[in-house]
Write a protein that holds these residues in place. Structure first.
Motif, PDB file in Angstrom:
ATOM      1  N   TRP A 143       0.890  -1.186   0.000  1.00 24.93           N
ATOM      2  CA  TRP A 143       0.000   0.000   0.000  1.00 24.93           C
ATOM      3  C   TRP A 143       0.908   1.210   0.000  1.00 24.93           C
ATOM      4  O   TRP A 143       1.821   1.303   0.830  1.00 24.93           O
TER       5      TRP A 143
ATOM      6  N   CYS B  63      -5.288  -0.361   8.834  1.00 20.58           N
ATOM      7  CA  CYS B  63      -6.032  -0.187   7.589  1.00 20.58           C
ATOM      8  C   CYS B  63      -6.493  -1.519   7.053  1.00 20.58           C
ATOM      9  O   CYS B  63      -7.542  -1.631   6.440  1.00 20.58           O
TER      10      CYS B  63
ATOM     11  N   GLU C 271       5.186  -1.050   8.411  1.00 19.06           N
ATOM     12  CA  GLU C 271       4.871   0.250   7.813  1.00 19.06           C
ATOM     13  C   GLU C 271       6.086   1.171   7.886  1.00 19.06           C
ATOM     14  O   GLU C 271       6.890   1.071   8.820  1.00 19.06           O
TER      15      GLU C 271
ATOM     16  N   ILE D 253       0.605   6.048  13.334  1.00 14.65           N
ATOM     17  CA  ILE D 253       1.990   6.258  12.904  1.00 14.65           C
ATOM     18  C   ILE D 253       2.076   7.559  12.105  1.00 14.65           C
ATOM     19  O   ILE D 253       2.971   8.394  12.322  1.00 14.65           O
ATOM     20  N   CYS D 254       1.100   7.734  11.209  1.00 17.56           N
ATOM     21  CA  CYS D 254       1.091   8.941  10.366  1.00 17.56           C
ATOM     22  C   CYS D 254       0.973  10.197  11.212  1.00 17.56           C
ATOM     23  O   CYS D 254       1.728  11.165  11.014  1.00 17.56           O
TER      24      CYS D 254
ATOM     25  N   ASP E  73       2.714   0.562   3.448  1.00 18.88           N
ATOM     26  CA  ASP E  73       2.399  -0.629   4.250  1.00 18.88           C
ATOM     27  C   ASP E  73       2.922  -1.861   3.522  1.00 18.88           C
ATOM     28  O   ASP E  73       2.908  -1.921   2.291  1.00 18.88           O
TER      29      ASP E  73
ATOM     30  N   ASP F  44       3.318   7.214   2.954  1.00 18.40           N
ATOM     31  CA  ASP F  44       3.036   6.110   3.875  1.00 18.40           C
ATOM     32  C   ASP F  44       3.053   4.813   3.081  1.00 18.40           C
ATOM     33  O   ASP F  44       2.398   4.721   2.038  1.00 18.40           O
TER      34      ASP F  44
ATOM     35  N   TYR G  47      -1.354   2.945  16.799  1.00 19.08           N
ATOM     36  CA  TYR G  47      -1.335   2.501  15.410  1.00 19.08           C
ATOM     37  C   TYR G  47      -2.770   2.401  14.897  1.00 19.08           C
ATOM     38  O   TYR G  47      -3.660   1.933  15.618  1.00 19.08           O
ATOM     39  N   LEU G  48      -2.999   2.873  13.677  1.00 22.83           N
ATOM     40  CA  LEU G  48      -4.323   2.780  13.053  1.00 22.83           C
ATOM     41  C   LEU G  48      -4.278   1.702  11.976  1.00 22.83           C
ATOM     42  O   LEU G  48      -3.560   1.846  10.989  1.00 22.83           O
TER      43      LEU G  48
HETATM   44  N1  SME Z   1      -1.393   2.775   9.655  1.00 24.07           N
HETATM   45  C1  SME Z   1      -1.456   4.205   9.580  1.00 24.07           C
HETATM   46  C2  SME Z   1      -2.786   4.668   9.054  1.00 24.07           C
HETATM   47  C3  SME Z   1      -2.822   4.832   7.595  1.00 24.07           C
HETATM   48  S1  SME Z   1      -3.012   3.350   6.764  1.00 24.07           S
HETATM   49  O1  SME Z   1      -1.773   2.546   6.973  1.00 24.07           O
HETATM   50  C4  SME Z   1      -3.186   3.614   5.142  1.00 24.07           C
HETATM   51  C5  SME Z   1      -1.195   4.814  10.930  1.00 24.07           C
HETATM   52  O2  SME Z   1      -1.092   4.112  11.939  1.00 24.07           O
HETATM   53  O3  SME Z   1      -1.099   6.044  10.987  1.00 24.07           O
END
Ligand code: SME
Length: 137
Positions: free
Chosen positions: A27, A86, A93, A61-62, A111, A109, A83-84
């Motif tokens: 990604w 996706c 990442e 992370i972003c 992945d 970003d 961590y978010l």
């Molecule tokens: N994992 C990212 C969010 C964006 S997605 O990977 C596209 C994060 O933790 O900020």
């Protein structure tokens, strides 16, 4: 970059190229600061659709890279608290900030579906890409 293409088209091509040419890039997308808000907005990307089209500064992370101004390599996302997710397929990442006139304006970003694939070579490549992107936006 061909100047007949819009910025968005150019960013889309960069995402496609990185996604197609680097096996462990599953990604690839760009986030940019959303106007004067303390949040990131998803721009061009290649890969699975994501719910995270807006990310507040500090979140995930972003969001952390938006405030730290430093590259963040995550070899194993399951070891991260902030961590978010996706996609359940994502195992690792890397997020590299983009600077324009010294200001952190966004990031690339990436992945990966494999654990711990990112090396200094990725950082070098992505730093180069971010510098080029900075010149066209
Ligand atoms: N994992 C990212 C969010 C964006 S997605 O990977 C596209 C994060 O933790 O900020």
């Amino acid at each position: 970059f061909n100047s007949n293409h819009s910025t968005e088209e150019k960013l889309q091509k960069v995402c496609q190229l990185l996604h197609d040419e680097v096996e462990h890039y599953n990604w690839v997308g760009f986030y940019f600061k959303n106007g004067d808000k303390d949040e990131l907005k998803l721009s061009s990307y290649v890969g699975a659709e994501t719910d995270h089209t807006i990310i507040p500064f500090g979140k995930g992370i972003c969001g952390q890279v938006a405030v730290s101004n430093e590259t963040f390599v995550v070899p194993d996302v399951s070891a991260q608290d902030n961590y978010l997710s996706c996609s359940i397929e994502t195992k690792s990442e890397i997020v590299v900030p983009i600077f324009k006139n010294g200001e952190n304006i966004g990031q690339i970003d990436i992945d990966s579906h494999v654990i711990n694939p990112f090396t200094k070579k990725d950082e070098e490549l992505l730093n180069y890409v971010c510098e080029k992107v900075s010149d066209i936006i």
